[in-house]
Design a protein around this motif. Sequence first.
Motif, PDB file in Angstrom:
ATOM      1  N   ALA A  54       0.834  -1.209   0.000  1.00 27.69           N
ATOM      2  CA  ALA A  54       0.000   0.000   0.000  1.00 27.69           C
ATOM      3  C   ALA A  54       0.866   1.255   0.000  1.00 27.69           C
ATOM      4  O   ALA A  54       0.494   2.275  -0.576  1.00 27.69           O
ATOM      5  CB  ALA A  54      -0.936   0.001   1.200  1.00 27.69           C
ATOM      6  N   THR A  55       2.015   1.177   0.641  1.00 30.78           N
ATOM      7  CA  THR A  55       2.984   2.277   0.639  1.00 30.78           C
ATOM      8  C   THR A  55       4.318   1.717   0.178  1.00 30.78           C
ATOM      9  O   THR A  55       4.793   0.713   0.716  1.00 30.78           O
ATOM     10  CB  THR A  55       3.140   2.897   2.040  1.00 30.78           C
ATOM     11  N   LEU A  56       4.899   2.348  -0.827  1.00 26.87           N
ATOM     12  CA  LEU A  56       6.180   1.917  -1.370  1.00 26.87           C
ATOM     13  C   LEU A  56       7.129   3.101  -1.361  1.00 26.87           C
ATOM     14  O   LEU A  56       6.772   4.182  -1.829  1.00 26.87           O
ATOM     15  CB  LEU A  56       5.995   1.399  -2.802  1.00 26.87           C
ATOM     16  N   THR A  57       8.325   2.899  -0.823  1.00 25.44           N
ATOM     17  CA  THR A  57       9.338   3.952  -0.804  1.00 25.44           C
ATOM     18  C   THR A  57      10.395   3.623  -1.850  1.00 25.44           C
ATOM     19  O   THR A  57      10.922   2.501  -1.881  1.00 25.44           O
ATOM     20  CB  THR A  57       9.983   4.069   0.587  1.00 25.44           C
ATOM     21  N   VAL A  58      10.679   4.608  -2.711  1.00 26.18           N
ATOM     22  CA  VAL A  58      11.673   4.438  -3.777  1.00 26.18           C
ATOM     23  C   VAL A  58      12.595   5.650  -3.777  1.00 26.18           C
ATOM     24  O   VAL A  58      12.355   6.641  -3.083  1.00 26.18           O
ATOM     25  CB  VAL A  58      10.994   4.270  -5.158  1.00 26.18           C
ATOM     26  N   HIS A  59      13.634   5.571  -4.577  1.00 20.93           N
ATOM     27  CA  HIS A  59      14.554   6.696  -4.752  1.00 20.93           C
ATOM     28  C   HIS A  59      14.181   7.461  -6.016  1.00 20.93           C
ATOM     29  O   HIS A  59      13.626   6.877  -6.955  1.00 20.93           O
ATOM     30  CB  HIS A  59      15.997   6.193  -4.859  1.00 20.93           C
ATOM     31  N   ALA A  60      14.483   8.740  -6.038  1.00 25.07           N
ATOM     32  CA  ALA A  60      14.221   9.552  -7.232  1.00 25.07           C
ATOM     33  C   ALA A  60      14.896   8.892  -8.433  1.00 25.07           C
ATOM     34  O   ALA A  60      16.030   8.425  -8.350  1.00 25.07           O
ATOM     35  CB  ALA A  60      14.742  10.967  -7.030  1.00 25.07           C
ATOM     36  N   GLY A  61      14.165   8.814  -9.531  1.00 25.48           N
ATOM     37  CA  GLY A  61      14.668   8.182 -10.741  1.00 25.48           C
ATOM     38  C   GLY A  61      14.241   6.732 -10.895  1.00 25.48           C
ATOM     39  O   GLY A  61      14.465   6.135 -11.943  1.00 25.48           O
ATOM     40  N   GLN A  62      13.615   6.183  -9.859  1.00 22.30           N
ATOM     41  CA  GLN A  62      13.168   4.793  -9.945  1.00 22.30           C
ATOM     42  C   GLN A  62      11.855   4.681 -10.684  1.00 22.30           C
ATOM     43  O   GLN A  62      10.991   5.552 -10.604  1.00 22.30           O
ATOM     44  CB  GLN A  62      13.005   4.173  -8.559  1.00 22.30           C
ATOM     45  N   ARG A  63      11.689   3.578 -11.365  1.00 20.52           N
ATOM     46  CA  ARG A  63      10.472   3.257 -12.110  1.00 20.52           C
ATOM     47  C   ARG A  63       9.636   2.299 -11.270  1.00 20.52           C
ATOM     48  O   ARG A  63      10.149   1.331 -10.731  1.00 20.52           O
ATOM     49  CB  ARG A  63      10.864   2.618 -13.430  1.00 20.52           C
ATOM     50  N   VAL A  64       8.352   2.573 -11.166  1.00 20.32           N
ATOM     51  CA  VAL A  64       7.418   1.704 -10.454  1.00 20.32           C
ATOM     52  C   VAL A  64       6.458   1.135 -11.484  1.00 20.32           C
ATOM     53  O   VAL A  64       5.926   1.857 -12.324  1.00 20.32           O
ATOM     54  CB  VAL A  64       6.650   2.470  -9.356  1.00 20.32           C
ATOM     55  N   THR A  65       6.237  -0.185 -11.420  1.00 24.73           N
ATOM     56  CA  THR A  65       5.313  -0.855 -12.320  1.00 24.73           C
ATOM     57  C   THR A  65       4.186  -1.470 -11.505  1.00 24.73           C
ATOM     58  O   THR A  65       4.438  -2.174 -10.528  1.00 24.73           O
ATOM     59  CB  THR A  65       6.026  -1.961 -13.124  1.00 24.73           C
ATOM     60  N   TRP A  66       2.961  -1.191 -11.901  1.00 24.13           N
ATOM     61  CA  TRP A  66       1.771  -1.790 -11.286  1.00 24.13           C
ATOM     62  C   TRP A  66       1.308  -2.918 -12.193  1.00 24.13           C
ATOM     63  O   TRP A  66       1.267  -2.768 -13.422  1.00 24.13           O
ATOM     64  CB  TRP A  66       0.662  -0.763 -11.153  1.00 24.13           C
TER      65      TRP A  66
END
Length: 123
Positions: A54-66
């Motif tokens: 429900a909450t995902l922490t990533v770094h700037a520049g990262q790609r998230v795929t649903w």
Amino acid sequence: MNTRFLNARSASWRARHLGVALTAASLLALGASMPARAADAETVRIDNFTFSPATLTVHAGQRVTWINGDDEPHTVTSASDPRAFASGALDTDGTFAFTFDKPGTYPYFCAIHPHMTGVIVVK
């Protein structure tokens, strides 16, 4: 020359090179099982009318795929105004990807089922 000496030397050479090959194969296998680096993509699953995690922490520049694992269509729609991203309807096994370039908190929801919510936190 002594053939026993040559055979022992040849066996030693084969064993040494076999050891190098086995070490290289082990390192390749280890690299394949290592966790993804920060620059790699992250995944959010859509299952049972929820975003997981429900909450995902990533770094700037990262790609998230649903990835939609439900039998029903869903969207991935930014809750910000103006919208930072919007997927449109995703059928079963449909995917949507977005690269988060700037740090911040990005809440989102399914426009078809607004009770479905999630957050991407970009550091």
